[in-house]
Design an enzyme around this catalytic site. Structure first.
Site, PDB file in Angstrom:
ATOM      1  N   GLY A 107       0.790  -1.221   0.000  1.00 27.67           N
ATOM      2  CA  GLY A 107       0.000   0.000   0.000  1.00 27.67           C
ATOM      3  C   GLY A 107       0.823   1.271   0.000  1.00 27.67           C
ATOM      4  O   GLY A 107       0.538   2.205  -0.774  1.00 27.67           O
ATOM      5  N   ALA A 335       2.167 -16.299 -11.647  1.00 24.57           N
ATOM      6  CA  ALA A 335       3.395 -15.555 -11.931  1.00 24.57           C
ATOM      7  C   ALA A 335       4.484 -15.896 -10.919  1.00 24.57           C
ATOM      8  O   ALA A 335       5.618 -16.223 -11.287  1.00 24.57           O
ATOM      9  CB  ALA A 335       3.115 -14.054 -11.931  1.00 24.57           C
ATOM     10  N   ALA A 382      21.731 -20.106  -9.524  1.00 21.48           N
ATOM     11  CA  ALA A 382      21.614 -21.127  -8.479  1.00 21.48           C
ATOM     12  C   ALA A 382      21.980 -20.539  -7.120  1.00 21.48           C
ATOM     13  O   ALA A 382      22.793 -19.620  -7.016  1.00 21.48           O
ATOM     14  CB  ALA A 382      22.523 -22.307  -8.795  1.00 21.48           C
ATOM     15  N   CYS A 390       6.355 -14.409  -0.252  1.00 17.93           N
ATOM     16  CA  CYS A 390       5.424 -14.571  -1.375  1.00 17.93           C
ATOM     17  C   CYS A 390       5.481 -15.932  -2.050  1.00 17.93           C
ATOM     18  O   CYS A 390       4.455 -16.598  -2.189  1.00 17.93           O
ATOM     19  CB  CYS A 390       5.686 -13.480  -2.418  1.00 17.93           C
ATOM     20  SG  CYS A 390       5.331 -11.814  -1.837  1.00 17.93           S
TER      21      CYS A 390
END
EC number: 1.1.1.22
Length: 664
Positions: A107, A335, A382, A390
């Site tokens: 936000g 995604a 890697a 997330c």
């Protein structure tokens, strides 16, 4: 799910498998997604939408943020077919007021950038957390992102009138004073009541108790925020879900709105964020795409057009993609899942490189396959695994959705991405113990890096905390942790959540500099790819940070002399002006107003990265070699050090995906 009937839902077709449940979960436990059939919450329980829920972003002790990173201009290269199947048949009315409910990582920056590019729109950001709001109104923002403080200051404080003279300009450019249009406050009801658009940006943590604990997303904050919006929003207000939410949340929001205000039809849009911590301002200023999901009805398309006009102030139209609501919600999960999939894929290859022998190097493999334009080079580095708040949660959310739709093979496929990630960090910890003769008793282990990635102070679900837990179970003499971007209390708070015994906790020490952490250590674990860990004496050469020299051409002169010069145009002016300034400056045009001084004894002044004796100093690996105990192991979980040069200093080095001929 039963709901109050209304005209908008009646115009929206149900998904092929029927109506989705009200709340599909996100979770922090792989095991919880393995069992199908978990029900969704059975009631909407009143809950303050911020108090009592975990912070949406970590606190920050930094006094400011650098300039936004420069990036090549956006090219309008997206085919028109990608901008959505339907466009609004009527131009949207002008938006004069926007309210963001929730001043966290999503936000706060999103509101600041929207206000920055829309000086004619009043943007209110409201939160029930008084301390968080106070930070947004100070020089010490609650989160650290490159360029964020400058954007906030421009919109929150307004700017000074100034005159700019640059080589190539026939006459000086007069920049008018800008009035403030970004307000952070706790005046929730007032801000919602005057808004044309309300963004819901509250936290959606995993449930910790009750039905679905450890498996389902706790959407109680979204529910409570929606109730507040429903009771106070005026007719015609557009409601936008911006939080990362389970697929189907827009329908839940619509149900709540209809329950409290059955006489009014509100349009609910999905506008998921695609922000990477450490580059959030860059992601907002130069987005790959803006995704807007809406009902495919006349009112829904008009609402989407209104939001599109807000972003169109700086984002080319071809980059604003409009789809239906549930496609938008699902696209956010997919995604992140596919980005995580690429990381797990290259990490699976790294395990093969380490065990196959013959000097196989995962960096060489990554370089080779990344040259294929069908694959590309991004997210093929890697490492010891991905962390953060997330990826894991969104993968589990998507896997749970597949389970609910009886697509077990699909769920197992996505859960395999998490299994590789968990395996990678377990394998790293096992290698540390194995190379130190199978025991850490009496030994000190130094951990360089705790944040889940460089450029941020976010410690949530850090890879480091999982590895530290595994190492602590071996009861070493000490685990010394240093991270140049995290405050000690942030690190300690995260460690206390992982369930260590008192005896194990007593062995963990948080250091304020790398020297304290490596002194008398038997091994070093590099777990975050901070630039200073590469070293001053050895390591890969640091790329020159100089900006490309820009020149003033006729098109730029016409743009600069235009009275309606946008903030993007002013950024170009700043880039040109900063070329004549030797030291970095966030105010090359002298446009920003001075910051108000902090109260005497401010606990945040003088803290943060670079304030400790060697907190911002490059690691001197020559000095480190003289401070450690034999056999001086370095376990590089991010492949940031120069393996061969460190071996030349007497270190034993083990990198990720480095074949035995190089690693030993």
């Amino acid at each position: 799910m039963g709901s109050v009937q209304g005209p908008v839902v009646a115009q929206t077709a149900l998904p092929p498998h029927g109506q989705l449940t009200r709340s599909l979960p996100s979770t922090q436990s792989i095991a919880s997604a393995l069992s199908p059939g978990v029900s969704t919450p059975g009631s909407w329980v009143a809950n303050p939408w911020v108090r009592g829920t975990p912070d949406t972003s970590p606190p920050s002790s930094r006094s400011g943020s650098p300039d936004p990173k420069s990036k090549a201009p956006i090219e309008d290269a997206i085919p028109s077919s990608e901008t959505g199947a339907l466009e609004a048949p009527q131009a949207a009315k002008g938006v004069k007021s926007i309210c963001f409910v929730g001043a966290g990582f999503v936000g706060g920056p999103t509101a600041a950038v929207i206000a920055y590019h829309n000086p004619q729109v009043m943007v209110n950001v409201v939160d029930l957390n008084d301390q968080r709001v106070a930070h947004w109104n100070s020089a010490h923002l609650p989160i650290h992102e490159d360029g964020l403080l400058k954007v906030v200051r421009t919109a929150r404080d307004g700017t000074l009138e100034t005159t700019v003279s640059l080589p190539g300009l026939a006459s000086p450019v007069e920049l008018k004073a800008r009035q403030p249009n970004l307000v952070f406050s706790t005046k929730v009801v007032e801000a919602i009541a005057e808004a044309d658009i309300v963004f819901i940006c509250v936290n959606t943590p995993t449930k910790t108790h009750g039905l679905g604990a450890g498996s389902m997303a706790d959407v109680s904050a979204v529910e409570s925020a929606t109730r507040t919006v429903a009771k106070n929003a005026r007719e015609g207000t557009i409601i936008v879900e911006k939080s990362t939410v389970p697929c189907g949340t827009a329908r839940m929001i619509q149900d709540i709105l209809r329950y409290h205000r059955p006489e009014i039809s509100f349009e609910v849009l999905s506008n998921p964020e695609f922000l990477a911590e450490g580059t959030a301002v860059e992601n907002l200023m130069q987005p790959d795409r803006i995704l807007i999901g809406s009902a495919q009805t006349l009112p829904g398309l008009r609402a989407a057009a209104a939001l599109k006009n807000v972003y169109a102030a700086w984002v080319p139209a071809a980059r604003i993609v409009t789809v239906n609501t549930f496609s938008s919600e699902l696209a956010k999960l997919v995604a992140n899942t596919m980005l995580a999939q690429r990381i797990s894929s290259i990490n699976a290859v790294s395990a093969i490189c380490e065990e196959i022998g013959l000097g196989a190097d995962v960096d060489d493999v990554s370089l080779a396959i990344g040259k294929d334009t069908r694959i590309g080079r991004k997210f093929l580095q890697a490492g010891v695994g991905f962390g953060g708040s997330c990826f894991e949660k969104d993968i589990l959310n998507l896997a749970y959705l597949a389970r609910e739709l009886h697509l077990d093979v699909v769920a197992d496929y996505w859960l395999g991405v998490l299994r590789i990630n968990e395996y990678q960090r377990q394998r790293f910890a096992r290698n540390v113990v194995r190379e130190l003769n199978g025991t850490l008793r009496g030994k000190k282990i130094a951990v360089l890096g705790f944040a889940f990635k460089d450029g941020t102070n976010d410690t949530r679900n850090s890879i480091a905390v999982h590895i530290i837990k595994s190492l602590a179970e071996e009861m070493p003499r000490e685990i010394a942790i240093f991270d140049p971007g995290c405050a000690s209390d942030e690190i300690l708070e995260e460690i206390e959540k992982i369930g260590l015994s008192l005896s194990q906790l007593e062995r963990i020490k948080i250091c304020t500099g790398w020297r304290d952490s490596v002194q008398d250590a038997s091994a070093i674990c590099v777990l975050t790819q901070w630039e200073q860990f590469r070293g001053v004496q050895v390591g890969r050469p640091v790329k020159a940070a100089g900006k490309a020299v820009k020149t003033v051409d006729d098109a730029m002169i016409r743009s600069i002399q235009d009275e309606s010069l946008s903030e993007m145009g002013i950024l170009t002016l700043e880039d040109l002006a900063s070329q004549d300034i030797s030291a970095a400056s966030d105010n090359p045009l002298g446009r920003l107003k001075p910051l108000s001084p902090c109260p005497e004894g401010c606990s945040h002044c003088g803290t943060g990265a670079g304030s400790t004796p060697d907190g911002g100093e490059m690691v001197d690996w020559v000095e480190v070699a003289s401070m450690m105990q034999e056999p001086r192991w370095v376990f590089d979980g991010r492949n940031v050090v120069n393996l061969l040069e460190l071996e030349g200093l007497g270190f034993k080095v083990r990198g990720i995906g480095k074949g035995p001929l190089l690693a030993k």
